[in-house]
Design an enzyme around this catalytic site. Structure first.
Site, PDB file in Angstrom:
ATOM      1  N   THR A 175       0.929  -1.278  -0.096  1.00 31.17           N
ATOM      2  CA  THR A 175       0.066  -0.110   0.111  1.00 31.17           C
ATOM      3  C   THR A 175       0.844   1.192  -0.034  1.00 31.17           C
ATOM      4  O   THR A 175       1.897   1.075   0.708  1.00 31.17           O
ATOM      5  CB  THR A 175      -0.933   0.155   1.203  1.00 31.17           C
ATOM      6  OG1 THR A 175      -1.846  -0.978   0.883  1.00 31.17           O
ATOM      7  CG2 THR A 175      -1.812   1.277   1.366  1.00 31.17           C
ATOM      8  N   PHE A 177       1.059   5.179   1.052  1.00 30.08           N
ATOM      9  CA  PHE A 177       0.688   6.222   1.782  1.00 30.08           C
ATOM     10  C   PHE A 177       1.246   7.534   1.466  1.00 30.08           C
ATOM     11  O   PHE A 177       2.521   7.484   1.233  1.00 30.08           O
ATOM     12  CB  PHE A 177       0.928   5.818   3.241  1.00 30.08           C
ATOM     13  CG  PHE A 177       0.315   4.496   3.769  1.00 30.08           C
ATOM     14  CD1 PHE A 177      -0.730   4.770   4.495  1.00 30.08           C
ATOM     15  CD2 PHE A 177       0.872   3.160   3.478  1.00 30.08           C
ATOM     16  CE1 PHE A 177      -1.294   3.438   4.974  1.00 30.08           C
ATOM     17  CE2 PHE A 177       0.411   1.843   3.967  1.00 30.08           C
ATOM     18  CZ  PHE A 177      -0.747   2.282   4.712  1.00 30.08           C
TER      19      PHE A 177
END
Length: 277
Positions: A175, A177
């Site tokens: 992921t 960020f």
């Protein structure tokens, strides 16, 4: 050293906490937010100095609402961090997968574990606000037969047990960020990446011309995402991440884009994050 107040979506044990600690590598005071909008508001209104927000996942793609939240705010993307995501099925100790009747977790975590979920069709799946919050609720209420998809850290934080480990559909699961702040002074000496939002006239060749503004100056687009303009049917905002060799190259590309686009907003100029294992 005074801790940095950092807003995250979620609670202790959430992947947002891991991402914040990885990026800042300094003592943090977490400002826990139930939603991404609350995260943005916490930084905008000064309850937090910085915010760390998930923006896209390598398995299930972009979190579209977050592009809009950033574009419509006065915040700046100051950096990014890539986090390897390993999802686990966690619950009250002593249980097996066969004992679980319900799974609770954030929709993105659920989507990342689709193959595992499909393998246990007897289980009902419920979307919640946060992975760690799901774990905390199970622990506080000592609920048997219900498990959360969350991190191993969440299991430790709330005294739960890992029932099934590494249940993500693909182990190369990351992921991305972004780090948000109210930066007023900029130093671009080490910057090599920018996030830009723009809108175009609805006519033949406008998007092609916009993209050529970047390629003409050797700027590489690593992401392009379209989002509808609310109130203007079939009109779109385009969000892109652009990687460049020198800030001057990006400046020339941006000047060219401004001659074509109806609206251009630079969301941030920063240094590319490193993907760690």
């Amino acid at each position: 050293m005074q801790p940095i107040k950092v807003a995250i979506q979620g609670f202790k044990g959430a992947f947002h906490q891991d991402a914040a600690e990885l990026y800042f590598n300094t003592p943090l005071e977490l400002v826990e937010c139930l939603t991404f909008k609350e995260l943005v508001n916490s930084v905008t209104e000064g309850r937090a100095e910085k915010g760390v927000m998930a923006i896209e996942n390598s398995l299930v793609g972009s979190i579209l609402q977050n592009y809009t939240l950033i574009r419509e705010s006065d915040l700046t993307i100051e950096g990014e961090v890539f986090l390897r995501i390993s999802q686990h099925l966690i619950g009250i100790s002593g249980q097996r997968v066969e004992d679980i009747k319900e799974i609770h977790s954030h929709p993105m975590a659920i989507a990342q574990c689709d193959d595992f979920i499909q393998s246990i069709p007897h289980v009902k799946v419920f979307a919640t606000h946060d992975t760690a919050l799901s774990a905390r609720d199970i622990a506080l209420n000592q609920i048997k037969g219900v498990a959360a998809i969350a991190s191993e850290r969440a299991a430790r934080e709330y005294g739960l047990e890992v029932i099934a480990s590494s249940i993500e559909s693909n182990h190369n699961n990351y992921t991305r960020f972004v780090v948000l702040g109210k930066t007023t002074k900029h130093s671009y000496s080490s910057a090599n990446k920018a996030s830009v939002a723009f809108s175009l006239a609805h006519k033949v060749g406008s998007l092609q011309a916009a993209l050529q503004s970047f390629s003409r100056y050797g700027v590489n687009l690593t992401m392009l995402q379209s989002l509808p303009q609310v109130g203007n049917p079939w009109e779109y905002y385009f969000h892109t991440d652009a990687v460049f060799r020198h800030i001057d190259d990006f400046g020339l590309a941006l000047d060219s884009l401004k001659t074509i686009a109806n609206e251009v907003k630079v969301l941030g100029i920063y240094t590319t994050g490193i993907k760690t294992n």
